[in-house]
Design a protein around this motif. Sequence first.
Motif, PDB file in Angstrom:
ATOM      1  N   VAL A  53       0.784  -1.217  -0.044  1.00 50.22           N
ATOM      2  CA  VAL A  53       0.002  -0.015  -0.041  1.00 50.22           C
ATOM      3  C   VAL A  53       1.017   1.269   0.044  1.00 50.22           C
ATOM      4  O   VAL A  53       0.659   2.038  -0.781  1.00 50.22           O
ATOM      5  N   ALA A  54       1.929   1.093   0.745  1.00 46.84           N
ATOM      6  CA  ALA A  54       2.881   2.317   0.800  1.00 46.84           C
ATOM      7  C   ALA A  54       3.725   2.438  -0.301  1.00 46.84           C
ATOM      8  O   ALA A  54       3.686   3.760  -1.050  1.00 46.84           O
ATOM      9  N   VAL A  55       3.914   1.609  -1.137  1.00 48.19           N
ATOM     10  CA  VAL A  55       4.558   1.581  -2.505  1.00 48.19           C
ATOM     11  C   VAL A  55       3.618   2.352  -3.503  1.00 48.19           C
ATOM     12  O   VAL A  55       3.853   3.046  -4.129  1.00 48.19           O
ATOM     13  N   CYS A  56       2.253   1.658  -3.341  1.00 44.69           N
ATOM     14  CA  CYS A  56       1.271   2.333  -4.411  1.00 44.69           C
ATOM     15  C   CYS A  56       1.028   4.068  -4.173  1.00 44.69           C
ATOM     16  O   CYS A  56       1.203   4.694  -4.963  1.00 44.69           O
ATOM     17  N   VAL A  57       0.744   4.163  -2.703  1.00 47.08           N
ATOM     18  CA  VAL A  57       0.580   5.497  -2.362  1.00 47.08           C
ATOM     19  C   VAL A  57       1.710   6.292  -3.033  1.00 47.08           C
ATOM     20  O   VAL A  57       1.803   7.332  -3.513  1.00 47.08           O
ATOM     21  N   ASP A  58       3.156   5.950  -2.607  1.00 44.36           N
ATOM     22  CA  ASP A  58       4.145   6.843  -3.076  1.00 44.36           C
ATOM     23  C   ASP A  58       4.334   6.826  -4.652  1.00 44.36           C
ATOM     24  O   ASP A  58       4.676   7.898  -5.044  1.00 44.36           O
ATOM     25  N   ARG A  59       3.790   5.807  -5.421  1.00 39.60           N
ATOM     26  CA  ARG A  59       3.921   5.802  -6.920  1.00 39.60           C
ATOM     27  C   ARG A  59       2.900   6.657  -7.406  1.00 39.60           C
ATOM     28  O   ARG A  59       3.047   7.894  -8.239  1.00 39.60           O
TER      29      ARG A  59
END
Length: 164
Positions: free
Chosen positions: A149-155
Amino acid sequence: MKYVVREKMFAVGDDYWVEDEHGRRAFYVDGKVLRLRETLEIQDASGAVVAVVHQKLLSLRDAMTIERDGQTLVTVRKKRLALLHDVYRAELASGEELEIRGDLLDKEYDIEWEGERLARISRRWFSLRDAYAIDVERDDADASMLIAVAVCVDRLVDKEHDSH
């Protein structure tokens, strides 16, 4: 348990390790190049795929999905009506929602479920701009899913702010 994400700037395919708080490699984020849509595999330390992140192609708003074993677990997108600051939501396959709120651009935010913080994402502890911590606060939380989820938000946040 705390995890440290150290992204490699300008890495081919955006591959990088996520380490635990003791410096041990916990997860590997493997960016797949030459794909129609952005795809990342999140693998555990032994190389087993624990999640696959895809950019959603047909969506009115930018969104990313997180899959495990071919099944969509989570869809992450910006919340429509957030008045004061950016709020993202992670819609679980079960119909439940996680809210992602805080300073998303500077990576100082929380992932919450029903008002309870599951994880805190923070760059505060690092002098390097390409590193941030993910502090998974509940022992029963799915760390690999929260990292995804954090990786998605970052992207999604990077993509939104690059287009402005």
